[in-house]
Design a protein around this motif. Structure first.
Motif, mmCIF file in Angstrom:
data_model
loop_
_atom_site.group_PDB
_atom_site.id
_atom_site.type_symbol
_atom_site.label_atom_id
_atom_site.label_comp_id
_atom_site.label_asym_id
_atom_site.label_seq_id
_atom_site.Cartn_x
_atom_site.Cartn_y
_atom_site.Cartn_z
ATOM 1 N N PRO A 147 0.696 -1.189 0.107
ATOM 2 C CA PRO A 147 -0.022 0.084 -0.096
ATOM 3 C C PRO A 147 0.903 1.576 0.153
ATOM 4 N N PHE A 148 2.004 1.285 0.626
ATOM 5 C CA PHE A 148 2.942 2.456 0.567
ATOM 6 C C PHE A 148 3.396 2.639 -0.676
ATOM 7 N N GLN A 150 2.176 1.601 -3.538
ATOM 8 C CA GLN A 150 1.112 1.896 -4.576
ATOM 9 C C GLN A 150 0.647 3.293 -4.323
ATOM 10 N N GLN A 151 0.440 3.832 -3.115
ATOM 11 C CA GLN A 151 -0.103 5.262 -2.939
ATOM 12 C C GLN A 151 0.882 6.105 -3.289
ATOM 13 N N GLN A 154 0.375 6.071 -7.402
ATOM 14 C CA GLN A 154 -0.716 6.612 -7.441
ATOM 15 C C GLN A 154 -0.957 8.123 -7.403
ATOM 16 N N ASP A 155 -0.257 8.701 -6.575
ATOM 17 C CA ASP A 155 -0.274 9.958 -6.116
ATOM 18 C C ASP A 155 0.683 10.833 -7.798
ATOM 19 N N SER A 158 -1.362 10.514 -11.357
ATOM 20 C CA SER A 158 -2.416 11.011 -11.352
ATOM 21 C C SER A 158 -2.893 11.732 -12.694
#
Length: 334
Positions: A147-148, A150-151, A154-155, A158
């Motif tokens: 999750p770290f 991927q986040q 993702q940011d 964008s």
């Protein structure tokens, strides 16, 4: 009442696993039996909160175990002992958050994530950086790295089309995750394989590392070729001119692998000295090692706060694994 039980599950899990681990040193049947007795209400509480898949698996293994138990003619008094068969796996999973905590406390994850924020021209270069970043993080914080990473991606992506962004993020992080786990001593499948085969981890490690790094290199090259046709523009313009402090970053990476090397040596030495299996040795070494590491890097206070919060959350949410391994323990023993 139900909400309170769900919030405090970590207490009864800790009690059960604590008694089990104390018995490892004292080797007293009464303690082992106590852990097995506690496992019965623990299983019921965990089953109520488990996901549907694990309820199905738990029901199957418990049902099959009971049938085998009846056929074999064993006394019902042996059921608590049977339930303890896989408790070392649960103890192993329960202590892993402490290693994650010292990595977070030392801000190693934030430093390494700089590789994802510095200026690159196309998605091919970003793919290679994402792969190596996810790989490094997975080696130390396991599933928390997903999750770290991927986040952050993702940011950063964008501004890219949703289809391309999702494909890029899932591919680079999940593949790096799988490749890194092939040799990680904190991966449960590696630990189970070592104990099942009876071959020492030191004998496996060079070959596992060779295969892992070779596949990582191929994956990075393949991804770079495939995605280089897509230009990359950071969503945050400040990242466009951001530079990496390579000296600090390399020092952090070296520090991480030095810590991992010391951890592996401690596991091998203590395992040879005590005769404990690999899973149990990692379980017993991990918390003291994490504490010592936090002291050395002078992050004890942060480690204590982050570690307690993370450990409590992860242990409370172990219900799926508790259902699976307790049920599987009865099935295997029967």
């Amino acid at each position: 009442m139900k909400a309170l039980i769900n919030e405090k599950r970590y207490i009864i899990y800790t009690l059960m696993l604590g008694i089990y681990l104390v018995n490892i040193f004292l080797d007293h049947n009464v303690l082992l039996y106590m852990a097995g007795i506690i496992a019965i209400p623990v299983f019921i509480i965990s089953f109520a909160a488990a996901s549907r898949l694990f309820k199905i698996l738990g029901t199957f293994f418990i049902g099959a175990g009971v049938i085998l138990f009846v056929v074999s003619g064993e006394s019902a008094a042996q059921i608590p002992i049977f339930l303890t068969s896989n408790m070392q796996l649960l103890a192993f999973l329960a202590v892993l958050p402490w290693m994650n905590s010292v990595v977070h406390a030392g801000r190693f994850d934030r430093k390494i994530s700089q590789l994802l924020r510095a200026d690159v021209d196309d998605l091919g270069k970003l793919y290679a950086r994402s792969s190596i970043t996810s790989y490094l993080l997975v080696c130390f914080i396991n599933l928390s790295a997903l999750p770290f990473s991927q986040q952050v991606l993702q940011d950063n992506l964008s501004a890219v089309s949703k289809k391309l962004r999702e494909s890029f993020v899932s591919r680079t992080t999940l593949r790096a995750f799988a490749i890194a786990l092939a040799w990680s001593p904190m991966e449960i499948m590696v630990a189970i394989t070592i104990d099942a085969t009876g071959v020492g981890y030191a004998a496996y490690l060079p070959w596992l590392l060779l295969c892992s790094l070779l596949v990582l290199a191929i994956e990075m090259l393949w991804g770079r070729i495939e995605f280089r046709k897509h230009p990359y523009t950071p969503a945050n313009q400040k990242m466009k001119n951001e530079s990496i402090n390579w000296k600090t970053l390399i020092f952090k990476i070296i520090e991480l692998f030095a810590a991992l090397s010391v951890f592996l040596m401690a596991v091998l030495l203590i395992g040879n000295w005590t005769g404990f299996n690999f899973i149990l040795t990692v379980t017993l070494v991990l918390i003291p090692f994490s504490m010592c590491w936090a002291f050395v890097i002078r992050r004890w206070r942060t480690f204590r706060i982050v570690g307690w919060s993370m450990w409590k959350q992860r242990t409370t949410n172990m219900q799926n694994f508790v259902v699976l391994f307790l049920a599987l323990g009865l099935f295997q023993a029967a």
